[in-house]
Design a protein around this motif. Sequence first.
Motif, PDB file in Angstrom:
ATOM      1  N   GLY A 116     -86.303 -43.972 -70.068  1.00 59.42           N
ATOM      2  CA  GLY A 116     -86.535 -44.706 -68.845  1.00 59.42           C
ATOM      3  C   GLY A 116     -87.750 -45.612 -68.926  1.00 59.42           C
ATOM      4  N   SER A 117     -88.050 -46.259 -67.794  1.00 62.70           N
ATOM      5  CA  SER A 117     -89.138 -47.223 -67.735  1.00 62.70           C
ATOM      6  C   SER A 117     -90.027 -46.988 -66.525  1.00 62.70           C
ATOM      7  CB  SER A 117     -88.588 -48.655 -67.663  1.00 62.70           C
ATOM      8  OG  SER A 117     -87.828 -48.983 -68.812  1.00 62.70           O
ATOM      9  N   LEU A 118     -91.273 -47.381 -66.664  1.00 64.28           N
ATOM     10  CA  LEU A 118     -92.237 -47.389 -65.576  1.00 64.28           C
ATOM     11  C   LEU A 118     -93.138 -48.596 -65.748  1.00 64.28           C
ATOM     12  CD1 LEU A 118     -93.499 -43.682 -65.331  1.00 64.28           C
ATOM     13  CD2 LEU A 118     -92.148 -44.896 -63.606  1.00 64.28           C
ATOM     14  N   ALA A 121    -101.489 -49.748 -79.594  1.00 63.19           N
ATOM     15  CA  ALA A 121    -101.444 -48.618 -80.496  1.00 63.19           C
ATOM     16  C   ALA A 121    -100.113 -48.624 -81.227  1.00 63.19           C
ATOM     17  CB  ALA A 121    -101.614 -47.309 -79.722  1.00 63.19           C
ATOM     18  N   GLU A 122    -100.122 -48.193 -82.469  1.00 69.16           N
ATOM     19  CA  GLU A 122     -98.913 -48.216 -83.275  1.00 69.16           C
ATOM     20  C   GLU A 122     -97.770 -47.438 -82.621  1.00 69.16           C
ATOM     21  OE1 GLU A 122     -96.729 -49.693 -86.352  1.00 69.16           O
ATOM     22  OE2 GLU A 122     -98.852 -50.085 -85.965  1.00 69.16           O
ATOM     23  N   SER A 123     -98.095 -46.372 -81.937  1.00 73.75           N
ATOM     24  CA  SER A 123     -97.086 -45.509 -81.349  1.00 73.75           C
ATOM     25  C   SER A 123     -96.313 -46.147 -80.193  1.00 73.75           C
ATOM     26  CB  SER A 123     -97.721 -44.204 -80.863  1.00 73.75           C
ATOM     27  OG  SER A 123     -98.713 -44.457 -79.890  1.00 73.75           O
ATOM     28  N   VAL A 124     -96.840 -47.230 -79.619  1.00 69.21           N
ATOM     29  CA  VAL A 124     -96.177 -47.844 -78.471  1.00 69.21           C
ATOM     30  C   VAL A 124     -95.698 -49.263 -78.742  1.00 69.21           C
ATOM     31  CG1 VAL A 124     -97.587 -46.440 -76.926  1.00 69.21           C
ATOM     32  CG2 VAL A 124     -98.252 -48.812 -77.390  1.00 69.21           C
ATOM     33  N   LYS A 125     -95.948 -49.777 -79.923  1.00 69.07           N
ATOM     34  CA  LYS A 125     -95.516 -51.136 -80.257  1.00 69.07           C
ATOM     35  C   LYS A 125     -94.008 -51.268 -80.119  1.00 69.07           C
ATOM     36  CE  LYS A 125     -99.240 -52.514 -83.406  1.00 69.07           C
ATOM     37  NZ  LYS A 125     -99.604 -52.855 -84.802  1.00 69.07           N
ATOM     38  N   GLY A 126     -93.592 -52.341 -79.475  1.00 68.29           N
ATOM     39  CA  GLY A 126     -92.180 -52.584 -79.261  1.00 68.29           C
ATOM     40  C   GLY A 126     -91.625 -51.944 -78.020  1.00 68.29           C
ATOM     41  N   ARG A 127     -92.384 -51.044 -77.409  1.00 69.75           N
ATOM     42  CA  ARG A 127     -91.926 -50.359 -76.208  1.00 69.75           C
ATOM     43  C   ARG A 127     -92.761 -50.707 -74.975  1.00 69.75           C
ATOM     44  NH1 ARG A 127     -92.265 -45.001 -75.852  1.00 69.75           N
ATOM     45  NH2 ARG A 127     -94.029 -44.814 -77.316  1.00 69.75           N
ATOM     46  N   PHE A 128     -94.065 -50.874 -75.158  1.00 75.22           N
ATOM     47  CA  PHE A 128     -94.973 -51.147 -74.046  1.00 75.22           C
ATOM     48  C   PHE A 128     -95.435 -52.596 -74.092  1.00 75.22           C
ATOM     49  CE2 PHE A 128     -96.832 -46.580 -73.468  1.00 75.22           C
ATOM     50  CZ  PHE A 128     -95.542 -46.077 -73.366  1.00 75.22           C
ATOM     51  N   THR A 129     -95.684 -53.163 -72.921  1.00 71.08           N
ATOM     52  CA  THR A 129     -96.209 -54.513 -72.815  1.00 71.08           C
ATOM     53  C   THR A 129     -97.335 -54.541 -71.792  1.00 71.08           C
ATOM     54  OG1 THR A 129     -94.044 -55.485 -73.335  1.00 71.08           O
ATOM     55  CG2 THR A 129     -95.699 -56.924 -72.340  1.00 71.08           C
ATOM     56  N   ILE A 130     -98.497 -55.026 -72.218  1.00 67.52           N
ATOM     57  CA  ILE A 130     -99.620 -55.169 -71.306  1.00 67.52           C
ATOM     58  C   ILE A 130     -99.709 -56.626 -70.864  1.00 67.52           C
ATOM     59  CG2 ILE A 130    -101.297 -55.562 -73.165  1.00 67.52           C
ATOM     60  CD1 ILE A 130    -103.350 -54.016 -71.469  1.00 67.52           C
ATOM     61  N   SER A 131    -100.037 -56.842 -69.605  1.00 67.72           N
ATOM     62  CA  SER A 131    -100.188 -58.184 -69.072  1.00 67.72           C
ATOM     63  C   SER A 131    -101.230 -58.158 -67.968  1.00 67.72           C
ATOM     64  CB  SER A 131     -98.852 -58.723 -68.547  1.00 67.72           C
ATOM     65  OG  SER A 131     -98.355 -57.912 -67.498  1.00 67.72           O
ATOM     66  N   ASP A 140    -102.873 -60.495 -64.375  1.00 66.99           N
ATOM     67  CA  ASP A 140    -102.854 -61.575 -63.411  1.00 66.99           C
ATOM     68  C   ASP A 140    -104.297 -61.772 -62.976  1.00 66.99           C
ATOM     69  OD1 ASP A 140    -102.778 -63.138 -61.055  1.00 66.99           O
ATOM     70  OD2 ASP A 140    -100.742 -62.475 -60.607  1.00 66.99           O
ATOM     71  N   ASN A 141    -104.917 -62.833 -63.455  1.00 70.80           N
ATOM     72  CA  ASN A 141    -106.336 -63.040 -63.196  1.00 70.80           C
ATOM     73  C   ASN A 141    -106.631 -63.431 -61.751  1.00 70.80           C
ATOM     74  OD1 ASN A 141    -107.143 -62.412 -65.835  1.00 70.80           O
ATOM     75  ND2 ASN A 141    -106.790 -64.512 -66.531  1.00 70.80           N
ATOM     76  N   VAL A 142    -105.641 -63.992 -61.069  1.00 70.13           N
ATOM     77  CA  VAL A 142    -105.822 -64.326 -59.665  1.00 70.13           C
ATOM     78  C   VAL A 142    -105.853 -63.052 -58.833  1.00 70.13           C
ATOM     79  CG1 VAL A 142    -104.855 -65.500 -57.664  1.00 70.13           C
ATOM     80  CG2 VAL A 142    -104.774 -66.589 -59.909  1.00 70.13           C
ATOM     81  N   LYS A 143    -104.927 -62.154 -59.119  1.00 71.18           N
ATOM     82  CA  LYS A 143    -104.863 -60.883 -58.407  1.00 71.18           C
ATOM     83  C   LYS A 143    -105.818 -59.844 -58.975  1.00 71.18           C
ATOM     84  CE  LYS A 143    -100.018 -61.393 -57.049  1.00 71.18           C
ATOM     85  NZ  LYS A 143     -98.658 -60.802 -57.116  1.00 71.18           N
ATOM     86  N   LYS A 144    -106.467 -60.167 -60.081  1.00 69.33           N
ATOM     87  CA  LYS A 144    -107.373 -59.232 -60.757  1.00 69.33           C
ATOM     88  C   LYS A 144    -106.663 -57.912 -61.019  1.00 69.33           C
ATOM     89  CE  LYS A 144    -111.636 -61.277 -59.008  1.00 69.33           C
ATOM     90  NZ  LYS A 144    -112.883 -61.074 -58.234  1.00 69.33           N
ATOM     91  N   THR A 145    -105.496 -58.021 -61.619  1.00 67.50           N
ATOM     92  CA  THR A 145    -104.643 -56.870 -61.874  1.00 67.50           C
ATOM     93  C   THR A 145    -104.164 -56.868 -63.315  1.00 67.50           C
ATOM     94  OG1 THR A 145    -103.879 -56.871 -59.570  1.00 67.50           O
ATOM     95  CG2 THR A 145    -102.548 -55.662 -61.168  1.00 67.50           C
ATOM     96  N   VAL A 146    -104.142 -55.698 -63.915  1.00 68.05           N
ATOM     97  CA  VAL A 146    -103.571 -55.524 -65.235  1.00 68.05           C
ATOM     98  C   VAL A 146    -102.379 -54.585 -65.113  1.00 68.05           C
ATOM     99  CG1 VAL A 146    -105.118 -53.613 -65.850  1.00 68.05           C
ATOM    100  CG2 VAL A 146    -104.020 -54.964 -67.654  1.00 68.05           C
ATOM    101  N   TYR A 147    -101.323 -54.869 -65.889  1.00 64.26           N
ATOM    102  CA  TYR A 147    -100.098 -54.099 -65.826  1.00 64.26           C
ATOM    103  C   TYR A 147     -99.780 -53.490 -67.191  1.00 64.26           C
ATOM    104  CZ  TYR A 147     -99.455 -57.129 -61.748  1.00 64.26           C
ATOM    105  OH  TYR A 147     -99.626 -57.822 -60.574  1.00 64.26           O
ATOM    106  N   LEU A 148     -99.037 -52.419 -67.162  1.00 64.89           N
ATOM    107  CA  LEU A 148     -98.493 -51.849 -68.377  1.00 64.89           C
ATOM    108  C   LEU A 148     -97.024 -51.542 -68.131  1.00 64.89           C
ATOM    109  CD1 LEU A 148     -99.202 -50.911 -71.280  1.00 64.89           C
ATOM    110  CD2 LEU A 148     -99.411 -48.599 -70.342  1.00 64.89           C
ATOM    111  N   GLN A 149     -96.153 -52.361 -68.714  1.00 65.29           N
ATOM    112  CA  GLN A 149     -94.719 -52.128 -68.639  1.00 65.29           C
ATOM    113  C   GLN A 149     -94.338 -51.187 -69.766  1.00 65.29           C
ATOM    114  OE1 GLN A 149     -92.328 -53.306 -66.344  1.00 65.29           O
ATOM    115  NE2 GLN A 149     -91.069 -51.781 -67.402  1.00 65.29           N
ATOM    116  N   MET A 150     -93.776 -50.042 -69.423  1.00 69.30           N
ATOM    117  CA  MET A 150     -93.434 -49.028 -70.393  1.00 69.30           C
ATOM    118  C   MET A 150     -91.925 -48.843 -70.411  1.00 69.30           C
ATOM    119  SD  MET A 150     -96.457 -46.217 -69.708  1.00 69.30           S
ATOM    120  CE  MET A 150     -95.816 -45.800 -68.088  1.00 69.30           C
ATOM    121  N   ASN A 151     -91.312 -49.186 -71.525  1.00 68.16           N
ATOM    122  CA  ASN A 151     -89.879 -49.035 -71.713  1.00 68.16           C
ATOM    123  C   ASN A 151     -89.612 -48.031 -72.821  1.00 68.16           C
ATOM    124  OD1 ASN A 151     -89.391 -51.113 -69.812  1.00 68.16           O
ATOM    125  ND2 ASN A 151     -89.564 -52.670 -71.413  1.00 68.16           N
ATOM    126  N   GLY A 152     -88.411 -47.507 -72.832  1.00 71.14           N
ATOM    127  CA  GLY A 152     -88.046 -46.544 -73.858  1.00 71.14           C
ATOM    128  C   GLY A 152     -88.991 -45.360 -73.923  1.00 71.14           C
TER     129      GLY A 152
END
Length: 121
Positions: A16-18, A60-70, A72-84
């Motif tokens: 799943g994803s979060l 980290a090597e263990s999450v490459k290809g599955r997680f994406t960090i991004s 939004d500098n306007v909202k001053k927010t960082v995200y972590l999309q976690m798939n698989g």
Amino acid sequence: QVQLVESGGGLVQAGGSLRLSCVASASIFSINHMGWYRQAPGNQRDLVATITSGGSTSYAESVKGRFTISRDNVKKTVYLQMNGLKPEDTAVYYCNANLKLTWNTPTKNYWGQGTQVTVSS
């Protein structure tokens, strides 16, 4: 003073994803690099992903290809999309940011309170 607040954790099945979010206080003067760390019971806090102010990322090597960090500098927010997601991803996930609260205060790291991610098999 709460500077970073995480959200988005929860319980999901393997595969799943979060998406985690970390919102920084609007009054913060500037934010440099940001990152996500995680800590499982009995383990140390490990780096998961980082992102610079310009958008350069590292994982980290263990999450490459599955997680994406991004971010939004306007909202001053960082995200972590976690798939698989895998059971071994189960941990408390913490947001970290290198920032200046005001123009005349030193740059230092701040931590969020953490959000629980549980992945069932």
